[in-house]
Each structure stands twice: as structure tokens, then as C-alpha cells.
Design a protein around this motif. Structure first.
Motif, PDB file in Angstrom:
ATOM      1  N   GLY A   5     -42.935   3.967 -11.776  1.00  0.00           N
ATOM      2  CA  GLY A   5     -43.465   2.642 -12.031  1.00  0.00           C
ATOM      3  C   GLY A   5     -43.098   2.148 -13.425  1.00  0.00           C
ATOM      4  O   GLY A   5     -42.358   2.817 -14.168  1.00  0.00           O
ATOM      5  N   GLU A   6     -43.641   0.995 -13.799  1.00  0.00           N
ATOM      6  CA  GLU A   6     -43.285   0.362 -15.067  1.00  0.00           C
ATOM      7  C   GLU A   6     -43.648   1.238 -16.268  1.00  0.00           C
ATOM      8  O   GLU A   6     -42.868   1.366 -17.214  1.00  0.00           O
ATOM      9  CB  GLU A   6     -43.995  -0.995 -15.184  1.00  0.00           C
ATOM     10  N   GLU A   7     -44.838   1.880 -16.237  1.00  0.00           N
ATOM     11  CA  GLU A   7     -45.258   2.711 -17.362  1.00  0.00           C
ATOM     12  C   GLU A   7     -44.330   3.912 -17.545  1.00  0.00           C
ATOM     13  O   GLU A   7     -43.901   4.216 -18.668  1.00  0.00           O
ATOM     14  CB  GLU A   7     -46.696   3.199 -17.161  1.00  0.00           C
ATOM     15  N   ALA A   8     -43.993   4.569 -16.440  1.00  0.00           N
ATOM     16  CA  ALA A   8     -43.111   5.732 -16.512  1.00  0.00           C
ATOM     17  C   ALA A   8     -41.717   5.334 -16.982  1.00  0.00           C
ATOM     18  O   ALA A   8     -41.083   6.049 -17.776  1.00  0.00           O
ATOM     19  CB  ALA A   8     -43.034   6.420 -15.153  1.00  0.00           C
ATOM     20  N   MET A   9     -41.233   4.174 -16.517  1.00  0.00           N
ATOM     21  CA  MET A   9     -39.919   3.712 -16.956  1.00  0.00           C
ATOM     22  C   MET A   9     -39.922   3.434 -18.457  1.00  0.00           C
ATOM     23  O   MET A   9     -38.938   3.702 -19.155  1.00  0.00           O
ATOM     24  CB  MET A   9     -39.514   2.456 -16.180  1.00  0.00           C
ATOM     25  N   GLY A  10     -41.046   2.916 -18.962  1.00  0.00           N
ATOM     26  CA  GLY A  10     -41.167   2.696 -20.400  1.00  0.00           C
ATOM     27  C   GLY A  10     -41.135   4.006 -21.162  1.00  0.00           C
ATOM     28  O   GLY A  10     -40.515   4.095 -22.237  1.00  0.00           O
ATOM     29  N   ASN A  11     -41.762   5.052 -20.588  1.00  0.00           N
ATOM     30  CA  ASN A  11     -41.740   6.379 -21.224  1.00  0.00           C
ATOM     31  C   ASN A  11     -40.327   6.954 -21.239  1.00  0.00           C
ATOM     32  O   ASN A  11     -39.911   7.575 -22.221  1.00  0.00           O
ATOM     33  CB  ASN A  11     -42.684   7.329 -20.489  1.00  0.00           C
ATOM     34  N   PHE A  12     -39.597   6.745 -20.140  1.00  0.00           N
ATOM     35  CA  PHE A  12     -38.204   7.193 -20.091  1.00  0.00           C
ATOM     36  C   PHE A  12     -37.397   6.531 -21.202  1.00  0.00           C
ATOM     37  O   PHE A  12     -36.599   7.171 -21.884  1.00  0.00           O
ATOM     38  CB  PHE A  12     -37.564   6.849 -18.737  1.00  0.00           C
ATOM     39  N   SER A  13     -37.599   5.242 -21.370  1.00  0.00           N
ATOM     40  CA  SER A  13     -36.856   4.476 -22.372  1.00  0.00           C
ATOM     41  C   SER A  13     -37.155   4.970 -23.786  1.00  0.00           C
ATOM     42  O   SER A  13     -36.244   5.185 -24.598  1.00  0.00           O
ATOM     43  CB  SER A  13     -37.189   2.988 -22.246  1.00  0.00           C
ATOM     44  N   LYS A  14     -38.445   5.162 -24.070  1.00  0.00           N
ATOM     45  CA  LYS A  14     -38.840   5.657 -25.395  1.00  0.00           C
ATOM     46  C   LYS A  14     -38.237   7.026 -25.676  1.00  0.00           C
ATOM     47  O   LYS A  14     -37.746   7.292 -26.781  1.00  0.00           O
ATOM     48  CB  LYS A  14     -40.364   5.722 -25.496  1.00  0.00           C
ATOM     49  N   GLU A  15     -38.285   7.907 -24.674  1.00  0.00           N
ATOM     50  CA  GLU A  15     -37.753   9.257 -24.850  1.00  0.00           C
ATOM     51  C   GLU A  15     -36.236   9.221 -25.036  1.00  0.00           C
ATOM     52  O   GLU A  15     -35.677   9.952 -25.850  1.00  0.00           O
ATOM     53  CB  GLU A  15     -38.128  10.127 -23.644  1.00  0.00           C
ATOM     54  N   PHE A  42     -37.309  15.943  -9.389  1.00  0.00           N
ATOM     55  CA  PHE A  42     -38.315  16.078 -10.437  1.00  0.00           C
ATOM     56  C   PHE A  42     -39.104  14.774 -10.553  1.00  0.00           C
ATOM     57  O   PHE A  42     -38.526  13.688 -10.493  1.00  0.00           O
ATOM     58  CB  PHE A  42     -37.654  16.402 -11.779  1.00  0.00           C
ATOM     59  N   ASN A  43     -40.419  14.885 -10.736  1.00  0.00           N
ATOM     60  CA  ASN A  43     -41.228  13.677 -10.894  1.00  0.00           C
ATOM     61  C   ASN A  43     -41.142  13.181 -12.344  1.00  0.00           C
ATOM     62  O   ASN A  43     -40.601  13.885 -13.209  1.00  0.00           O
ATOM     63  CB  ASN A  43     -42.679  13.925 -10.456  1.00  0.00           C
ATOM     64  N   PRO A  44     -41.628  11.972 -12.645  1.00  0.00           N
ATOM     65  CA  PRO A  44     -41.468  11.405 -13.994  1.00  0.00           C
ATOM     66  C   PRO A  44     -41.947  12.303 -15.128  1.00  0.00           C
ATOM     67  O   PRO A  44     -41.257  12.434 -16.144  1.00  0.00           O
ATOM     68  CB  PRO A  44     -42.283  10.112 -13.918  1.00  0.00           C
ATOM     69  N   GLN A  45     -43.116  12.936 -14.989  1.00  0.00           N
ATOM     70  CA  GLN A  45     -43.598  13.792 -16.073  1.00  0.00           C
ATOM     71  C   GLN A  45     -42.734  15.033 -16.219  1.00  0.00           C
ATOM     72  O   GLN A  45     -42.453  15.489 -17.331  1.00  0.00           O
ATOM     73  CB  GLN A  45     -45.056  14.207 -15.830  1.00  0.00           C
ATOM     74  N   GLU A  46     -42.279  15.584 -15.101  1.00  0.00           N
ATOM     75  CA  GLU A  46     -41.392  16.750 -15.162  1.00  0.00           C
ATOM     76  C   GLU A  46     -40.089  16.393 -15.854  1.00  0.00           C
ATOM     77  O   GLU A  46     -39.542  17.195 -16.633  1.00  0.00           O
ATOM     78  CB  GLU A  46     -41.110  17.269 -13.752  1.00  0.00           C
TER      79      GLU A  46
END
Length: 231
Positions: A5-15, A42-46
Motif C-alpha cells: 500500500g501507500e505507506e509501505a511504498m513510502g517506506n521503500f522509497s525512504k529506505e 517477501f512481504n513489505p516488512q521482510e
């Protein structure tokens, strides 16, 4: 690809931006690595958990990110390890490449065959990698080493009922009492069959080296990051 989702995609971008600024890889390359892990299920947190350690492995081993993701991901899955143990896996791999004749290609070819059996007979990645390192040093590598080591682990577990290191000690004791080469080969064949007998003899006769490598891999924390920093 990840279904995030949008929050996880934002986390991907930051990382991706953080690692793009602090490693040898660009933010775009980090995104490519994240995508490879998503393809592996793998899921977003993984994905967040495994990315930095895998970048270190790629830099240390001199391989591309897709290959590093495949090897690290399949090894984690093979041993049933969680994503937050990725650094442990990549550190053992990096250390094994600098301590034996293993490289990322031969490691992957061997470990994809060994890991499921090793997990079943309760041999951890440190000991399995040590055994593969000793075999590689004697010229037995890749799928040949993987096929033979999984046979050895499985057959010794069934015939001795002991852990892998103890089984090697028992085997070494039996081999030392053989009066001829033919008798030694017959003992090894009896234990693990004709194709794996040479590898069993190599491991039993170099069991101290297996122990030494296992200890080195137990203390391998930080190896991949150090090698990546050096590169």
C-alpha cells in the motif's frame, strides 16, 4: 509487484534513498533489489529487513543484486530462517568466501540442495557452510558437493542417531581402524553409498577443519559489511 500500500511504498522509497546515500549502490538499484525480493514472495516488512544485508553481500561477493537476492532469499527459506536473520546468512556467506574455496556461485549451487535436509537433521547454516567449505577445498564443489553432502547428512543421521559432528567423529574412528584403503572405502560405502563415500572420507579426515570453520562462521557477524566497506 509487492502488492504494498501507500505507506509501505513510502517506506521503500525512504529506505532506497538512505541506502543509495550510504552504500556503493544507487537508490534506483536498491529499488531493483526490493523488486527482486517482492518477486520471491517477501512481504513489505521482510523486504525492508533483508535489503541492506543483501547489498553488503553483493558488494562483498562482487555479484549483481538480482543474484544476491536469489541466493540470500533461497538460503533463508531453505533453513526456515526469518527475514531479520538475513545479516547472519550474508555474514556466513561472506566469511566462507574469504575462508575457503567457495564463491557465491558454488555456494548457491550446493546450498539449494543441502539446506532443506540440513534443516531437517538440525544442522545450522554455520556447520553446513563449514562442511561445504572443506569439500570445496578438496575440489568437490557446486551441485556435486550439495548432492553428496545432503546424502551424508541424511544417512548418518539415520544410521548413528547422533548429531552431524558426532557422526563424523564416529566415522573417523571407524576409518582409522581400517587396515587397508579398500577396507576404508568399504566402510564409507556402507555408511553413505558409493557416490558419496569420497566426500564422507574427506569430511571425517578433516573434521577438525570443519569445527574450526564452524567456529569462524559462528563469529562472522559484520563480515559482509566490513568486506563491502573495503570494496
Amino acid at each position: 509487484v509487492s502488492g504494498a500500500g501507500e505507506e509501505a511504498m513510502g517506506n521503500f522509497s525512504k529506505e532506497a534513498k538512505r541506502l543509495g546515500a550510504t552504500t556503493a549502490f544507487t537508490a534506483s538499484q536498491v529499488v531493483e533489489l526490493q523488486t527482486e525480493f517482492a518477486k520471491l514472495g517477501f512481504n513489505p516488512q521482510e523486504i525492508i529487513n533483508v535489503t541492506e544485508a543483501t547489498l553488503n553481500l553483493a558488494a562483498a561477493a562482487g555479484t549483481d543484486l538480482a543474484n544476491a537476492a536469489m541466493v540470500a532469499g533461497s538460503t533463508l527459506r531453505g533453513f526456515g530462517l526469518s527475514s531479520d536473520e538475513t545479516a547472519r546468512v550474508t555474514d556466513v556467506m561472506a566469511k566462507s568466501f574469504s575462508s575457503s574455496a567457495l564463491d557465491i556461485t558454488t555456494f548457491q549451487e550446493s546450498m539449494k540442495l543441502v539446506a532443506p535436509i540440513a534443516k531437517t537433521v538440525k544442522v545450522d547454516i554455520e556447520l553446513a557452510s563449514a562442511a561445504l567449505g572443506v569439500l570445496a577445498d578438496t575440489g568437490i564443489k557446486g551441485s556435486q558437493a550439495g548432492t553428496q553432502l545432503r546424502r551424508i547428512m541424511s544417512d548418518l543421521a539415520q544410521k548413528t542417531g547422533k548429531d552431524f559432528q558426532t557422526s563424523l567423529e564416529i566415522t573417523a574412528d571407524r576409518l582409522s581402524k581400517a587396515s587397508t584403503t579398500a577396507e576404508k572405502l568399504a566402510i564409507a560405502k556402507e555408511l553413505v553409498g558409493d557416490r558419496a563415500k569420497g566426500s564422507l572420507i574427506a569430511l571425517a579426515e578433516n573434521r577438525d577443519k570443519v569445527k574450526d570453520l564452524e567456529l569462524a562462521f559462528d563469529a562472522a557477524a559484520g563480515s559482509a559489511a566490513l568486506m563491502a566497506a573495503t570494496m
